[in-house]
Write a protein that holds these residues in place. Structure first.
Motif, PDB file in Angstrom:
ATOM      1  N   PRO A 226       0.814  -1.229   0.000  1.00 13.65           N
ATOM      2  CA  PRO A 226       0.000   0.000   0.000  1.00 13.65           C
ATOM      3  C   PRO A 226       0.841   1.269   0.000  1.00 13.65           C
ATOM      4  CG  PRO A 226      -0.782  -1.558   1.659  1.00 13.65           C
ATOM      5  CD  PRO A 226       0.531  -2.081   1.173  1.00 13.65           C
ATOM      6  N   ILE A 227       1.809   1.342   0.898  1.00 12.86           N
ATOM      7  CA  ILE A 227       2.706   2.500   0.951  1.00 12.86           C
ATOM      8  C   ILE A 227       4.116   2.007   1.252  1.00 12.86           C
ATOM      9  CG2 ILE A 227       0.894   4.085   1.698  1.00 12.86           C
ATOM     10  CD1 ILE A 227       2.050   3.933   4.519  1.00 12.86           C
ATOM     11  N   THR A 228       5.110   2.808   0.901  1.00 15.91           N
ATOM     12  CA  THR A 228       6.500   2.365   1.094  1.00 15.91           C
ATOM     13  C   THR A 228       7.365   3.403   1.808  1.00 15.91           C
ATOM     14  OG1 THR A 228       7.089   3.177  -1.108  1.00 15.91           O
ATOM     15  CG2 THR A 228       6.470   0.842  -0.918  1.00 15.91           C
ATOM     16  N   VAL A 229       6.852   4.610   2.001  1.00 15.11           N
ATOM     17  CA  VAL A 229       7.626   5.644   2.697  1.00 15.11           C
ATOM     18  C   VAL A 229       6.728   6.363   3.693  1.00 15.11           C
ATOM     19  CG1 VAL A 229       9.328   6.028   0.860  1.00 15.11           C
ATOM     20  CG2 VAL A 229       7.173   7.282   0.825  1.00 15.11           C
ATOM     21  N   VAL A 230       7.355   6.929   4.716  1.00 15.09           N
ATOM     22  CA  VAL A 230       6.632   7.596   5.797  1.00 15.09           C
ATOM     23  C   VAL A 230       5.771   8.746   5.283  1.00 15.09           C
ATOM     24  CG1 VAL A 230       6.986   9.129   7.785  1.00 15.09           C
ATOM     25  CG2 VAL A 230       8.193   6.940   7.670  1.00 15.09           C
ATOM     26  N   SER A 231       6.248   9.436   4.267  1.00 15.32           N
ATOM     27  CA  SER A 231       5.510  10.592   3.756  1.00 15.32           C
ATOM     28  C   SER A 231       4.142  10.215   3.192  1.00 15.32           C
ATOM     29  CB  SER A 231       6.327  11.311   2.683  1.00 15.32           C
ATOM     30  OG  SER A 231       6.584  10.447   1.578  1.00 15.32           O
ATOM     31  N   GLN A 232       3.919   8.926   2.925  1.00 17.52           N
ATOM     32  CA  GLN A 232       2.631   8.484   2.394  1.00 17.52           C
ATOM     33  C   GLN A 232       1.622   8.172   3.490  1.00 17.52           C
ATOM     34  OE1 GLN A 232       4.186   5.181   0.048  1.00 17.52           O
ATOM     35  NE2 GLN A 232       3.961   6.343  -1.851  1.00 17.52           N
ATOM     36  N   LEU A 233       2.056   8.220   4.747  1.00 17.28           N
ATOM     37  CA  LEU A 233       1.119   7.993   5.859  1.00 17.28           C
ATOM     38  C   LEU A 233       0.084   9.111   5.914  1.00 17.28           C
ATOM     39  CD1 LEU A 233       3.579   6.836   8.678  1.00 17.28           C
ATOM     40  CD2 LEU A 233       1.713   5.466   7.701  1.00 17.28           C
ATOM     41  N   ALA A 234      -1.088   8.767   6.411  1.00 16.23           N
ATOM     42  CA  ALA A 234      -2.188   9.738   6.506  1.00 16.23           C
ATOM     43  C   ALA A 234      -2.061  10.645   7.711  1.00 16.23           C
ATOM     44  CB  ALA A 234      -3.526   9.000   6.547  1.00 16.23           C
ATOM     45  N   ILE A 235      -0.918  10.619   8.365  1.00 15.84           N
ATOM     46  CA  ILE A 235      -0.684  11.477   9.525  1.00 15.84           C
ATOM     47  C   ILE A 235       0.764  11.935   9.504  1.00 15.84           C
ATOM     48  CG2 ILE A 235       0.000   9.618  11.099  1.00 15.84           C
ATOM     49  CD1 ILE A 235      -1.620  11.077  13.282  1.00 15.84           C
ATOM     50  N   LYS A 236       1.015  13.155  10.000  1.00 18.39           N
ATOM     51  CA  LYS A 236       2.347  13.723  10.013  1.00 18.39           C
ATOM     52  C   LYS A 236       2.878  13.796  11.445  1.00 18.39           C
ATOM     53  CE  LYS A 236       1.770  14.347   5.647  1.00 18.39           C
ATOM     54  NZ  LYS A 236       2.327  13.322   4.718  1.00 18.39           N
ATOM     55  N   GLY A 237       4.166  14.006  11.551  1.00 18.53           N
ATOM     56  CA  GLY A 237       4.808  14.036  12.857  1.00 18.53           C
ATOM     57  C   GLY A 237       4.284  15.132  13.765  1.00 18.53           C
ATOM     58  N   ASN A 238       4.037  16.319  13.216  1.00 22.49           N
ATOM     59  CA  ASN A 238       3.542  17.424  14.050  1.00 22.49           C
ATOM     60  C   ASN A 238       2.141  17.138  14.587  1.00 22.49           C
ATOM     61  OD1 ASN A 238       2.388  17.647  11.510  1.00 22.49           O
ATOM     62  ND2 ASN A 238       2.358  19.889  11.526  1.00 22.49           N
ATOM     63  N   GLU A 239       1.360  16.385  13.807  1.00 26.77           N
ATOM     64  CA  GLU A 239       0.022  16.008  14.275  1.00 26.77           C
ATOM     65  C   GLU A 239       0.124  15.048  15.455  1.00 26.77           C
ATOM     66  OE1 GLU A 239      -3.135  15.446  11.066  1.00 26.77           O
ATOM     67  OE2 GLU A 239      -1.264  15.081   9.953  1.00 26.77           O
ATOM     68  N   LEU A 240       1.068  14.109  15.370  1.00 28.29           N
ATOM     69  CA  LEU A 240       1.272  13.180  16.481  1.00 28.29           C
ATOM     70  C   LEU A 240       1.627  13.944  17.752  1.00 28.29           C
ATOM     71  CD1 LEU A 240       3.314  10.188  14.968  1.00 28.29           C
ATOM     72  CD2 LEU A 240       0.966  10.160  15.810  1.00 28.29           C
ATOM     73  N   SER A 241       2.553  14.879  17.622  1.00 28.43           N
ATOM     74  CA  SER A 241       2.993  15.648  18.787  1.00 28.43           C
ATOM     75  C   SER A 241       1.816  16.414  19.404  1.00 28.43           C
ATOM     76  CB  SER A 241       4.097  16.625  18.378  1.00 28.43           C
ATOM     77  OG  SER A 241       4.539  17.380  19.490  1.00 28.43           O
ATOM     78  N   LYS A 242       0.986  16.993  18.561  1.00 28.55           N
ATOM     79  CA  LYS A 242      -0.157  17.773  19.042  1.00 28.55           C
ATOM     80  C   LYS A 242      -1.222  16.884  19.666  1.00 28.55           C
ATOM     81  CE  LYS A 242      -3.600  21.123  17.448  1.00 28.55           C
ATOM     82  NZ  LYS A 242      -4.107  21.899  16.278  1.00 28.55           N
ATOM     83  N   GLN A 243      -1.576  15.787  18.958  1.00 31.81           N
ATOM     84  CA  GLN A 243      -2.663  14.932  19.431  1.00 31.81           C
ATOM     85  C   GLN A 243      -2.278  14.187  20.703  1.00 31.81           C
ATOM     86  OE1 GLN A 243      -5.813  14.571  18.287  1.00 31.81           O
ATOM     87  NE2 GLN A 243      -5.408  16.267  16.865  1.00 31.81           N
ATOM     88  N   LEU A 244      -1.005  13.834  20.836  1.00 31.94           N
ATOM     89  CA  LEU A 244      -0.571  13.078  22.013  1.00 31.94           C
ATOM     90  C   LEU A 244      -0.045  13.991  23.109  1.00 31.94           C
ATOM     91  CD1 LEU A 244       1.221  10.042  20.292  1.00 31.94           C
ATOM     92  CD2 LEU A 244      -1.158  10.265  21.023  1.00 31.94           C
ATOM     93  N   ASN A 245      -0.025  15.296  22.802  1.00 32.55           N
ATOM     94  CA  ASN A 245       0.390  16.295  23.787  1.00 32.55           C
ATOM     95  C   ASN A 245       1.786  15.986  24.331  1.00 32.55           C
ATOM     96  OD1 ASN A 245       0.076  18.636  25.265  1.00 32.55           O
ATOM     97  ND2 ASN A 245      -0.826  17.576  27.032  1.00 32.55           N
ATOM     98  N   LYS A 246       2.706  15.709  23.414  1.00 33.56           N
ATOM     99  CA  LYS A 246       4.087  15.414  23.787  1.00 33.56           C
ATOM    100  C   LYS A 246       5.018  16.289  22.954  1.00 33.56           C
ATOM    101  CE  LYS A 246       5.445  11.205  24.323  1.00 33.56           C
ATOM    102  NZ  LYS A 246       5.745   9.769  24.068  1.00 33.56           N
ATOM    103  N   PRO A 247       6.103  16.745  23.519  1.00 32.11           N
ATOM    104  CA  PRO A 247       7.031  17.578  22.750  1.00 32.11           C
ATOM    105  C   PRO A 247       7.709  16.751  21.648  1.00 32.11           C
ATOM    106  CG  PRO A 247       8.003  17.000  24.859  1.00 32.11           C
ATOM    107  CD  PRO A 247       6.568  16.525  24.912  1.00 32.11           C
ATOM    108  N   PRO A 248       8.096  17.394  20.549  1.00 28.72           N
ATOM    109  CA  PRO A 248       8.778  16.670  19.468  1.00 28.72           C
ATOM    110  C   PRO A 248      10.061  16.023  19.968  1.00 28.72           C
ATOM    111  CG  PRO A 248       8.095  18.858  18.747  1.00 28.72           C
ATOM    112  CD  PRO A 248       7.884  18.814  20.235  1.00 28.72           C
ATOM    113  N   GLY A 249      10.410  14.910  19.342  1.00 27.94           N
ATOM    114  CA  GLY A 249      11.629  14.192  19.708  1.00 27.94           C
ATOM    115  C   GLY A 249      11.809  12.971  18.839  1.00 27.94           C
ATOM    116  N   PRO A 250      12.838  12.171  19.123  1.00 26.99           N
ATOM    117  CA  PRO A 250      13.101  10.969  18.324  1.00 26.99           C
ATOM    118  C   PRO A 250      11.929   9.992  18.308  1.00 26.99           C
ATOM    119  CG  PRO A 250      14.982  11.488  19.714  1.00 26.99           C
ATOM    120  CD  PRO A 250      13.861  12.386  20.147  1.00 26.99           C
TER     121      PRO A 250
END
Length: 409
Positions: free
Chosen positions: A352-376
């Motif tokens: 279905p997909i082969t790279v992270v950029s094809q995911l339906a969610i982005k890193g900044n959204e994860l940080s916001k939705q999970l209320n956690k600061p950006p990191g590894p």
């Protein structure tokens, strides 16, 4: 079309020869263009040898480049074409096993031909179309044999790169190496350690892209040359007996030279890091070196036995390899080992997909939705989600991805 181009190139070279002759000099087409014309092979360039001194050549032609005046060479640009014009010369002393220490201009074309490497490269053709062939180059072309001008041991001691050129010509033309040529190669092989790896890489790359890379490699390995380079190669490659392996039947059928290299290094058992270092040793561009090493790594992830053509991997392993090295590497691997009707090709098309950029969610959204600061942790979660979607265990939908991400520890 190719023959028309060759005729145009040949005749344009004769025109330059004619200009020199009309100015009172001797001049001839020489070397590889004469050899290839006799063999009916495409012409790549035209070299001209002449009694005219470099300054006389530059005065005669309106567009010239002083390519190597100390060696008597001037580049002449005529009719949109490029010609290397070199004064008849002799060479003396080769202290660096590569270049002459001294050059002396001479008046006889036969003296110039006597300094050349192989008999079929020591022929010249003038305006009268007569072939000057003092060392039997035509006979050796007919006999399909690589023979040196004079003593092979002496020719190779002068310029060690000629050792690799002998093997390249023999493999490319399908010629036999004369016994004295093979003896000279083995006697002078240690002098290769004085030749720049860039020059070695250029010659070997030509062998790998040529008509018979397997034979070229066989001669390189059997002669012991691979153990006498300026930079040490991986021992697996030095010892590898290509002629005993099934991969030898594949390399010639591969069109892309980088994939030929990948097939060789995979079958020799090199690791990804060894493959990268090999590319650096031969002075490949970083892009080429990475591409070759990626195919090697792809095969290793699959535990693919290139020598015996055994496929021991499942679809899950295939998907993991694609995610690790990318779709372009998977396609490269296919070009070497599989056809478009293979099962693995169908697997590739079904991911279905082969790279992270094809995911339906982005890193900044994860940080916001999970209320956690950006990191590894973001990259780690995204890679986990990518694998889950690629393997078909999770739909590529934002809510589903967030739900899984929220459970990540």
């Amino acid at each position: 079309m190719m023959r028309e181009r060759d005729e145009r190139l040949w005749n344009a070279g004769l025109h330059v020869v004619g200009e020199l002759v009309n100015d009172g000099h001797e001049a001839y087409l020489v070397g590889g263009c004469v050899r290839d014309r006799m063999l009916g092979r495409p012409l790549h360039d035209i070299d001209i040898t002449t009694s005219a001194l470099p300054e006389q050549v530059m005065k005669l032609f309106s567009r010239t480049i002083p390519t190597g005046l100390q060696h008597g060479t001037v580049t002449v640009l005529e009719g949109g074409l490029v010609f290397e014009v070199t004064t008849f010369r002799q060479e003396f002393g080769y202290s660096d096993a590569r270049r002459p220490d001294e050059v002396a201009f001479v008046l006889d074309v036969r003296e110039d031909l006597a300094r050349r490497d192989f008999t079929f490269n020591a022929m010249a053709v003038g305006l009268d179309h007569e072939v000057i062939d003092p060392f039997g180059g035509r006979n050796d072309l007919q006999a399909r044999i690589v023979r040196c001008v004079g003593h092979a041991n002496e020719r190779f001691s002068e310029d060690a790169l000629r050792i690799l050129r002998a093997i390249r010509f023999g493999a490319e033309l399908g010629f036999e190496l004369a016994a004295e040529v093979w003896e000279g190669i083995t006697l002078q092989r240690q002098r290769l350690s004085q030749v720049a790896m860039e020059r070695v890489g250029t010659e070997w790359d030509k062998m790998m892209s040529g008509a018979n890379p397997e034979l070229a490699y066989h001669w390189l390995q059997q002669s012991g040359l691979l153990a006498h380079l300026k930079e040490q190669l991986p021992q697996q490659l030095v010892d590898y007996q290509m002629s005993d392996r099934a991969i030898t039947h594949k390399i010639t059928s591969i069109v892309d030279v980088d994939l030929r290299w990948a097939a060789l290094l995979t079958s020799a058992g090199l690791s990804v890091e060894q493959s990268l270092q090999f590319g650096r040793s031969l002075r490949f561009s970083s892009r080429r070196g990475q591409r070759i090493a990626s195919v090697v790594g792809f095969s290793q992830m699959l535990q693919f036995d290139a020598n015996h053509e055994r496929c021991t991997f499942a679809r899950e392993h295939w998907i993991d390899a694609v995610l690790a090295y990318g779709i372009s590497t998977a396609e490269d691997w296919h070009k070497i080992y599989r056809t478009e009707t293979s099962t693995e090709y169908e697997w590739l098309a079904s991911i279905p997909i082969t790279v992270v950029s094809q995911l339906a969610i982005k890193g900044n959204e994860l940080s916001k939705q999970l209320n956690k600061p950006p990191g590894p942790w973001i990259a780690q979660i995204l890679q986990h989600l990518l694998a889950e979607v690629a393997h078909g265990r999770l739909a590529n939908e934002r809510d589903a991805l967030l739900r899984i991400a929220s459970t990540w520890d």
